[in-house]
Motif scaffolding. Structure first.
Motif, mmCIF file in Angstrom:
data_model
loop_
_atom_site.group_PDB
_atom_site.id
_atom_site.type_symbol
_atom_site.label_atom_id
_atom_site.label_comp_id
_atom_site.label_asym_id
_atom_site.label_seq_id
_atom_site.Cartn_x
_atom_site.Cartn_y
_atom_site.Cartn_z
ATOM 1 N N LYS A 1 2.570 -31.244 -6.897
ATOM 2 C CA LYS A 1 3.576 -30.218 -7.154
ATOM 3 C C LYS A 1 2.949 -28.883 -7.554
ATOM 4 O O LYS A 1 3.517 -27.815 -7.283
ATOM 5 C CB LYS A 1 4.534 -30.688 -8.248
ATOM 6 C CG LYS A 1 5.443 -31.826 -7.818
ATOM 7 C CD LYS A 1 6.293 -32.316 -8.985
ATOM 8 C CE LYS A 1 7.169 -33.485 -8.575
ATOM 9 N NZ LYS A 1 7.956 -34.025 -9.721
ATOM 10 N N ASP B 1 1.487 -37.187 -8.197
ATOM 11 C CA ASP B 1 2.461 -36.254 -7.634
ATOM 12 C C ASP B 1 2.629 -35.009 -8.488
ATOM 13 O O ASP B 1 2.998 -33.948 -7.970
ATOM 14 C CB ASP B 1 3.813 -36.951 -7.440
ATOM 15 C CG ASP B 1 4.600 -36.312 -6.295
ATOM 16 O OD1 ASP B 1 4.035 -36.182 -5.181
ATOM 17 O OD2 ASP B 1 5.762 -35.922 -6.513
ATOM 18 N N PRO C 1 4.089 -27.570 -3.632
ATOM 19 C CA PRO C 1 5.416 -28.027 -4.053
ATOM 20 C C PRO C 1 6.399 -28.266 -2.920
ATOM 21 O O PRO C 1 7.358 -29.016 -3.077
ATOM 22 C CB PRO C 1 5.900 -26.904 -4.978
ATOM 23 C CG PRO C 1 5.089 -25.701 -4.602
ATOM 24 C CD PRO C 1 3.757 -26.241 -4.197
#
Length: 272
Positions: free
Chosen positions: A157, A153, A161
């Motif tokens: 991002k 993750d 994002p």
């Protein structure tokens, strides 16, 4: 980024499948624009975005009365032969505005009444699980293709994002699988991932599709290069992942957990 909404009544919804999606008779986009605004999205370099002169991700056009338009077009298309639909080619059908507007849900309701031969639902949003009841009615005529570009993750991002976290997408795949919905994980585009990625997906799906910028942006990577993606990879020290060879690394990792006929590459993995 705040997203501005404009409500419009479309004249048409079904477009002829062309190029990368020429295996489909039609493409279908419930919205124009996409609030997820992923940095690598090839639509940023298409006329629908370039002519808008607003940042991609900052605007969405909501196609009001879409279900009535689709019902007419779908019935007409079915009289001419086989109908296969890719939803969606230039937006996410389950972006945040769908919570309220429910345009995508209304289109699935129409498809339940007038079933196409096949529909692929391409999304990166767990919201798709809300419509499990409608997807079940379509049976083997539907496949949900959930974008899971990486299992990390922190990487997600960096590149997208505003898109849903990876954990939520994985939970959605489990819910869909448990509900008997045909699914696949779309590693598209390939982003830096861990060696555990294949094992994570193996527990959830029996089919993966691997695609990258060079095969899948519709211009052999030219659109992506214009987006300056190479510099983003350099900023995070992952230059080796921005390469036409990077997908092979992921494919080899998948082969340790998936059978050969469960791994699909680029266009073939999105075909009806």
């Amino acid at each position: 980024m705040k997203t501005s909404l404009v409500h419009k009544v479309p004249k048409t919804l079904l477009n002829k499948g062309t190029g990368f999606l020429d295996g489909y008779t039609h493409t279908l986009n419930p919205y124009t624009g996409c609030a997820f605004g992923c940095s690598y999205c090839y639509v940023r370099q298409m006329p629908v975005s370039l002519f808008r002169q607003e940042p991609w991700g900052s605007w969405v056009d909501v196609k009001q009365e879409a279900s009535q338009v689709l019902a007419k077009e779908l019935k007409r298309a079915k009289t001419k032969g086989k109908v296969t639909i890719f939803m969606s080619s230039s937006t996410d059908p389950y972006q945040p505005v769908e919570y309220k507007e429910q345009i995508t849900r209304s289109l699935l309701e129409v498809m339940g009444q007038h079933p196409p031969d096949f529909v692929l639902v391409q999304t990166r949003s767990p919201l798709v699980t809300r419509d499990i009841d409608l997807l079940q009615k379509l049976g083997n005529r539907v496949r949900v293709s959930m974008t899971v570009e990486t299992d990390l993750d922190e990487i997600r991002k960096q590149f997208s994002p505003s898109a849903p976290p990876i954990a939520g997408r994985l939970r959605a795949l489990k819910q869909l699988r448990d509900a008997g919905i045909p699914t696949q994980a779309a590693i598209a585009p390939v982003l830096p991932s861990s060696e555990n990625f294949a094992a994570v997906l193996r527990r959830l799906v029996q089919r993966v599709c691997i695609d990258d910028y060079f095969m899948g942006d519709g211009s052999e990577g030219k659109r992506t290069r214009r987006l300056g993606m190479a510099s983003l990879y350099q900023q995070i020290g992952k230059e080796d992942w921005y390469s036409p060879e990077a997908y092979k690394r992921v494919a080899e990792r998948m082969k340790a957990h998936f059978a050969e006929n469960e791994i699909w590459i680029s266009q073939a993995g999105f075909e009806p």
